[in-house]
Design an enzyme around this catalytic site. Sequence first.
Site, mmCIF file in Angstrom:
data_model
loop_
_atom_site.group_PDB
_atom_site.id
_atom_site.type_symbol
_atom_site.label_atom_id
_atom_site.label_comp_id
_atom_site.label_asym_id
_atom_site.label_seq_id
_atom_site.Cartn_x
_atom_site.Cartn_y
_atom_site.Cartn_z
ATOM 1 N N THR A 283 0.843 -1.189 0.000
ATOM 2 C CA THR A 283 0.000 0.000 0.000
ATOM 3 C C THR A 283 0.879 1.241 0.000
ATOM 4 O O THR A 283 1.885 1.305 0.695
ATOM 5 C CB THR A 283 -0.947 0.013 1.211
ATOM 6 O OG1 THR A 283 -1.852 -1.094 1.107
ATOM 7 C CG2 THR A 283 -1.769 1.302 1.255
ATOM 8 N N PHE B 257 1.114 5.247 0.771
ATOM 9 C CA PHE B 257 0.523 6.289 1.605
ATOM 10 C C PHE B 257 1.135 7.633 1.223
ATOM 11 O O PHE B 257 2.290 7.697 0.778
ATOM 12 C CB PHE B 257 0.797 6.021 3.087
ATOM 13 C CG PHE B 257 0.236 4.708 3.583
ATOM 14 C CD1 PHE B 257 -0.983 4.671 4.240
ATOM 15 C CD2 PHE B 257 0.917 3.517 3.389
ATOM 16 C CE1 PHE B 257 -1.507 3.466 4.695
ATOM 17 C CE2 PHE B 257 0.413 2.308 3.839
ATOM 18 C CZ PHE B 257 -0.806 2.285 4.497
#
Length: 368
Positions: free
Chosen positions: A268, A270
């Site tokens: 992921t 960010f």
Amino acid sequence: MTVKKSKNGGAEAQIKKLREQIDALDVKIQALISERARLALAVAETKQQEGSNNFYRPEREAEVLRNVLARNQGPLSEEAMARLFREIMSACLALESRLRIAFLGPEGTFTQEAALKQFGHAVETAPLAAIDEVFREVESGNAHFGVVPVENSTEGVINHTLDMFMASPLKICGEVALRIHHHLLGKGNDPQGAHSVVSHQQSLAQCREWLDANLPGVKRVPVASNAEAARLAAADVGTLAIAGDTAAQLYGLHMFASNIEDRPDNTTRFLVIGTLETVPSGNDKTSLLLSSRNRPGALQRLLAPLAKNKINMTRIESRPSRQSMWEYVFFVDIDGHMKDRKVAKALADLEKEAAFLKRLGSYPKAVL
């Protein structure tokens, strides 16, 4: 290191000698860290004399970490060595000014892990319930920076984060790439006796194949966050949670299965949001918000200045503009800093072609 028996005392004497060497090195390391901290304070005092109160420089930290990786010769891994230096920098920065970092909470989320990976543990973290609340906390000045998820390598973009940039004055100051490891957690002794497995909807999707194979009859319930899932599992032995290490430790859960994500490269990304404009670090990325004029071939014409100036586009996403029906804006990531000559020329050409152009920020590419 292989311990060899010596003639004057055997293995125990050899171990004692090695430990004495380690102790001597620890004294030197501690003295050097203290000297580094004193130099960091001197930098802060110089900045204050010049009227600056901005002590956090992401481009400088990226440069330091890249140098750490380049120098590393083992036996510690590059990531382990870089994380050690990240914590040293975090502690030194806290002597100058302790940062307050807002993140998508609650405690125990992957977003908190990303915030600590980026800023180290010598910061104050503030968990908030929603992405828009993180933006507002930074906009109001109650937090120096915020950390929000923007995309997952398996499930794609987080639309709420992209949509917030349309009206927010905040800039993107950095990015964090976090390998996501999902674990099956619970309070009971046998996961097969559970009636439900709870997690964020994206985490459930990222573990779909594993769940189909191992818990086919267990109901899957999406909740607001993995940390919330862990809290629910801690309160009910019949509920299993999919969450990470931090949540498992925070809520005292058993790990029935580890790394259950379907793709081993599950990552992921960010974004770090704030008001800071970074200077070039030498390996940067720029994010833009664009809309095209309503005419044939509009998107091709819109992106032509990037190709013309040999700028590499690494991502493009479209979102409804919310201004009128069937109008879209494009979120674009490109290599380089907006102050780089080629990028500046491309942006100048883009401004002539685009109906709307918003510079969301230039920032160092993720190092760790």
